[in-house]
Design a protein around this motif. Structure first.
Motif, PDB file in Angstrom:
ATOM      1  N   GLY A 155       0.806  -1.214   0.000  1.00 46.08           N
ATOM      2  CA  GLY A 155       0.000   0.000   0.000  1.00 46.08           C
ATOM      3  C   GLY A 155       0.838   1.262   0.000  1.00 46.08           C
ATOM      4  N   GLN A 156       0.137   2.392   0.073  1.00 46.60           N
ATOM      5  CA  GLN A 156       0.780   3.700  -0.010  1.00 46.60           C
ATOM      6  C   GLN A 156       1.756   3.916   1.144  1.00 46.60           C
ATOM      7  N   ALA A 157       2.922   4.446   0.820  1.00 41.55           N
ATOM      8  CA  ALA A 157       3.943   4.695   1.837  1.00 41.55           C
ATOM      9  C   ALA A 157       3.575   5.917   2.665  1.00 41.55           C
ATOM     10  N   PRO A 158       3.706   5.847   3.996  1.00 46.66           N
ATOM     11  CA  PRO A 158       3.510   7.040   4.825  1.00 46.66           C
ATOM     12  C   PRO A 158       4.525   8.118   4.445  1.00 46.66           C
ATOM     13  N   GLU A 159       4.129   9.359   4.582  1.00 48.96           N
ATOM     14  CA  GLU A 159       4.989  10.470   4.195  1.00 48.96           C
ATOM     15  C   GLU A 159       6.115  10.662   5.208  1.00 48.96           C
ATOM     16  N   VAL A 160       7.186  11.287   4.756  1.00 45.43           N
ATOM     17  CA  VAL A 160       8.306  11.630   5.630  1.00 45.43           C
ATOM     18  C   VAL A 160       7.923  12.869   6.425  1.00 45.43           C
ATOM     19  N   ALA A 161       8.062  12.785   7.753  1.00 47.03           N
ATOM     20  CA  ALA A 161       7.667  13.904   8.620  1.00 47.03           C
ATOM     21  C   ALA A 161       8.836  14.251   9.529  1.00 47.03           C
ATOM     22  N   GLY A 162       9.901  14.768   8.945  1.00 48.74           N
ATOM     23  CA  GLY A 162      11.105  15.064   9.706  1.00 48.74           C
ATOM     24  C   GLY A 162      10.980  16.315  10.547  1.00 48.74           C
ATOM     25  N   SER A 163      12.071  16.678  11.205  1.00 47.93           N
ATOM     26  CA  SER A 163      12.071  17.834  12.102  1.00 47.93           C
ATOM     27  C   SER A 163      12.266  19.145  11.363  1.00 47.93           C
ATOM     28  N   GLY A 164      12.455  19.077  10.049  1.00 44.88           N
ATOM     29  CA  GLY A 164      12.671  20.290   9.278  1.00 44.88           C
ATOM     30  C   GLY A 164      14.103  20.478   8.847  1.00 44.88           C
ATOM     31  N   VAL A 165      15.040  19.701   9.408  1.00 48.50           N
ATOM     32  CA  VAL A 165      16.450  19.804   9.029  1.00 48.50           C
ATOM     33  C   VAL A 165      16.765  18.696   8.031  1.00 48.50           C
ATOM     34  N   TRP A 166      17.269  19.099   6.873  1.00 49.97           N
ATOM     35  CA  TRP A 166      17.628  18.150   5.817  1.00 49.97           C
ATOM     36  C   TRP A 166      19.075  18.373   5.410  1.00 49.97           C
ATOM     37  N   LEU A 167      19.744  17.287   5.088  1.00 52.99           N
ATOM     38  CA  LEU A 167      21.127  17.340   4.625  1.00 52.99           C
ATOM     39  C   LEU A 167      21.202  16.766   3.218  1.00 52.99           C
ATOM     40  N   ASN A 168      22.129  17.295   2.447  1.00 53.13           N
ATOM     41  CA  ASN A 168      22.384  16.822   1.073  1.00 53.13           C
ATOM     42  C   ASN A 168      21.189  17.038   0.148  1.00 53.13           C
ATOM     43  N   THR A 169      20.446  18.101   0.371  1.00 55.75           N
ATOM     44  CA  THR A 169      19.377  18.490  -0.551  1.00 55.75           C
ATOM     45  C   THR A 169      19.652  19.919  -1.023  1.00 55.75           C
ATOM     46  N   PRO A 170      19.153  20.297  -2.192  1.00 56.40           N
ATOM     47  CA  PRO A 170      19.396  21.655  -2.696  1.00 56.40           C
ATOM     48  C   PRO A 170      18.902  22.715  -1.716  1.00 56.40           C
ATOM     49  N   GLY A 171      19.822  23.523  -1.223  1.00 58.01           N
ATOM     50  CA  GLY A 171      19.463  24.582  -0.292  1.00 58.01           C
ATOM     51  C   GLY A 171      18.962  24.089   1.046  1.00 58.01           C
ATOM     52  N   GLY A 172      19.182  22.804   1.363  1.00 60.68           N
ATOM     53  CA  GLY A 172      18.679  22.251   2.618  1.00 60.68           C
ATOM     54  C   GLY A 172      17.173  22.107   2.647  1.00 60.68           C
ATOM     55  N   GLY A 173      16.546  22.119   1.463  1.00 60.13           N
ATOM     56  CA  GLY A 173      15.092  22.014   1.392  1.00 60.13           C
ATOM     57  C   GLY A 173      14.593  20.614   1.679  1.00 60.13           C
ATOM     58  N   ASN A 252      14.227  13.989  14.594  1.00 58.76           N
ATOM     59  CA  ASN A 252      14.415  14.134  16.042  1.00 58.76           C
ATOM     60  C   ASN A 252      13.135  13.950  16.842  1.00 58.76           C
ATOM     61  N   ASN A 253      11.996  14.270  16.262  1.00 58.37           N
ATOM     62  CA  ASN A 253      10.729  14.125  16.992  1.00 58.37           C
ATOM     63  C   ASN A 253      10.060  12.778  16.735  1.00 58.37           C
ATOM     64  N   PHE A 254      10.774  11.858  16.061  1.00 57.88           N
ATOM     65  CA  PHE A 254      10.276  10.508  15.774  1.00 57.88           C
ATOM     66  C   PHE A 254       8.995  10.541  14.931  1.00 57.88           C
ATOM     67  N   GLY A 255       8.786  11.628  14.189  1.00 55.24           N
ATOM     68  CA  GLY A 255       7.574  11.733  13.386  1.00 55.24           C
ATOM     69  C   GLY A 255       7.503  10.668  12.305  1.00 55.24           C
ATOM     70  N   THR A 256       8.587  10.515  11.536  1.00 53.81           N
ATOM     71  CA  THR A 256       8.597   9.500  10.480  1.00 53.81           C
ATOM     72  C   THR A 256       8.678   8.099  11.073  1.00 53.81           C
ATOM     73  N   TRP A 257       9.482   7.944  12.102  1.00 51.68           N
ATOM     74  CA  TRP A 257       9.602   6.650  12.798  1.00 51.68           C
ATOM     75  C   TRP A 257       8.226   6.144  13.224  1.00 51.68           C
ATOM     76  N   ASN A 258       7.427   7.008  13.848  1.00 48.59           N
ATOM     77  CA  ASN A 258       6.103   6.599  14.320  1.00 48.59           C
ATOM     78  C   ASN A 258       5.124   6.420  13.168  1.00 48.59           C
ATOM     79  N   ALA A 259       5.217   7.275  12.156  1.00 50.67           N
ATOM     80  CA  ALA A 259       4.311   7.145  11.013  1.00 50.67           C
ATOM     81  C   ALA A 259       4.488   5.800  10.321  1.00 50.67           C
TER      82      ALA A 259
END
Length: 448
Positions: A155-173, A252-259
């Motif tokens: 089925g459909q994959a749950p979305e990524v719900a990180g803390s807002g900090v991203w590495l190795n993406t354009p402009g940290g987006g 850091n807030n375990f948002g994706t982990w829990n999702a």
């Protein structure tokens, strides 16, 4: 015989305590699930705004009816005046009779004769699109864990719900799985001080290098185990030092982990071009099988894995000492003097030889929830069975390492990360002794 009770004055702290105990017994059946939820989230260090709001909502919801009853009861008592002397015994009889009826289950029989005024509302909520969607998502997550290693559509994959900090993406987006539709995604839960995670990195980096141009995106989800792993600067430095070039989200807030309902470091989930979860693997190993699934989802011929992996290390297949935590929160197999929590204390190493896979402290040590902090003369003795011994250390200083009384090369501690203390050619039994300089902290042993 009860006249003495009428002459005794009740009130003060003891009366309030007894009233609280009584109300607690009444409210436990209703409050239990809410309190259990809050307790579990707090124990897992996943307390956030939603948990605080839930707790406040419960507190307000429980307090308002009690306040209304208290104020209303006072007004009724004043209105009735002298007639309350007659009503009190009658009300006491009613309360006692009600309690007796509940004890013998009469209330359940009574409920069958009372219309269910809230059933329609409850059914409406339970059958809503939001509720059914959430239940379906949870069922899919559980099914992925139950069918690990099998290629099917979860089925459909749950979305990524990180803390807002991203590495190795354009402009940290931030990235989303929705924005990656049309590409095959490997979602990897990891943390940078986990030896099992580190041993999988050569394969992830090789797949990223070989298949990115063919439509593969590897997305690391860094979910911390220890407090220092929540610091973006630490994770950024680890990603740089480990040579990771694919995107990494700080969870850091375990948002994706829990999702995702995830419970493992490391864990890999493969998502097809439509955004559906197709495969999962927890822990190390099964690299050839995982690569075959990647190639199959990319539409390439499936055969023997051809990607060359350099610098890969493999875990021992023999029984070894299990992961060993040093803080009092998860302390196990400790055989030293009594632990004093969160206060620097003198510990004495045992004079006898420690049994297999046990340890003890010596010198001045502060045992905190997830780590120990070395004071003057701090030491640790461990009986282990392994080929390699690793330890998560923090701070700055020096650790002297002795195995079976023989001094090895000391470890210079420069920051919070995993350090290798012993590396051998085969699994063996040994006695490890560590001597810490003051200020160095230690979290957990892992073995290979």
């Amino acid at each position: 015989p009860f006249a003495v009770l009428t002459r005794r004055r009740f009130g003060g702290e003891s009366g309030g305590f007894l009233l609280g105990v009584g109300l607690g017994l009444v409210f436990v059946p209703c409050a239990g699930p809410v309190l259990a939820t809050v307790s579990v989230l707090a124990a897992n260090r996943e307390v956030g705004v939603d948990t605080v709001f839930l707790t406040l909502a419960y507190a307000v919801g429980a307090a308002l009816p009690l306040l209304a009853v208290a104020l209303g009861g006072r007004r009724v008592s004043r209105a009735l005046g002298s007639r309350m002397a007659v009503l009190r015994p009658a009300l006491a009889v009613v309360v006692a009779a009600t309690a007796t009826a509940i004890a013998f289950g009469a209330d359940r029989r009574l409920q069958t004769f009372v219309p269910g005024y809230t059933e329609a509302l409850q059914e409406r909520i339970e059958r809503s699109d939001a509720a059914e969607g959430e239940l379906a998502r949870l069922n899919d997550v559980e099914r992925v864990a139950d069918r690990e290693g099998e290629l099917e559509d979860f089925g459909q994959a749950p979305e990524v719900a990180g803390s807002g900090v991203w590495l190795n993406t354009p402009g940290g987006g931030a990235l989303t799985l929705a924005s990656l539709r049309g590409r095959v995604v490997v979602l990897d839960f990891w943390t940078y001080s986990c030896i099992n995670c580190l041993r999988t990195l050569p394969y992830l980096k090789a797949w990223d290098s070989s298949y990115r141009k063919d439509g593969l995106t590897i997305l690391g989800v860094h979910t911390p185990e220890f407090a220092f792993e929540r610091k973006a600067a630490n994770v950024r430095g680890a990603v740089r030092d480990l040579g990771i070039r694919y995107p990494v989200a700080l969870d850091n807030n375990f948002g994706t982990w829990n999702a995702w309902g995830n419970r493992y470091w490391p864990a890999k989930y493969l998502i097809d071009r439509r955004g559906h979860v197709r495969y999962a693997h927890f822990g190390e190993g099964e690299y050839d099988r995982t690569e075959q699934v990647i190639r199959q989802l990319l539409g390439e011929d499936v055969g023997i894995a051809t990607v060359a992996v350099r610098g890969a290390d493999s875990p021992s297949r023999e029984p070894i000492t299990p992961e060993t935590y040093l803080g009092h929160e998860r302390l196990d197999r400790y055989l030293g003097s009594e632990i004093v929590r969160d206060r620097e204390t003198d510990y004495r190493l045992p004079t006898r030889t420690l049994p297999a896979s046990t340890f003890a402290y010596g010198g001045r040590v502060r045992v905190e929830a997830e780590r120990i902090v070395a004071g003057r003369g701090a030491s640790l003795r461990l009986s282990f069975r392994a080929r390699d011994v690793h330890l998560v250390l923090g701070g700055r200083g020096r650790v002297e390492v002795l195995v079976d009384g023989k001094a090895l090369r000391p470890v210079a501690v420069r920051g919070d990360r995993l350090y290798t203390l012993v590396r051998g050619a085969r699994v063996r039994d040994g006695r490890l002794e560590l001597r810490f300089s003051p200020g160095v902290s230690a979290y957990a042993f892992t073995f290979g």
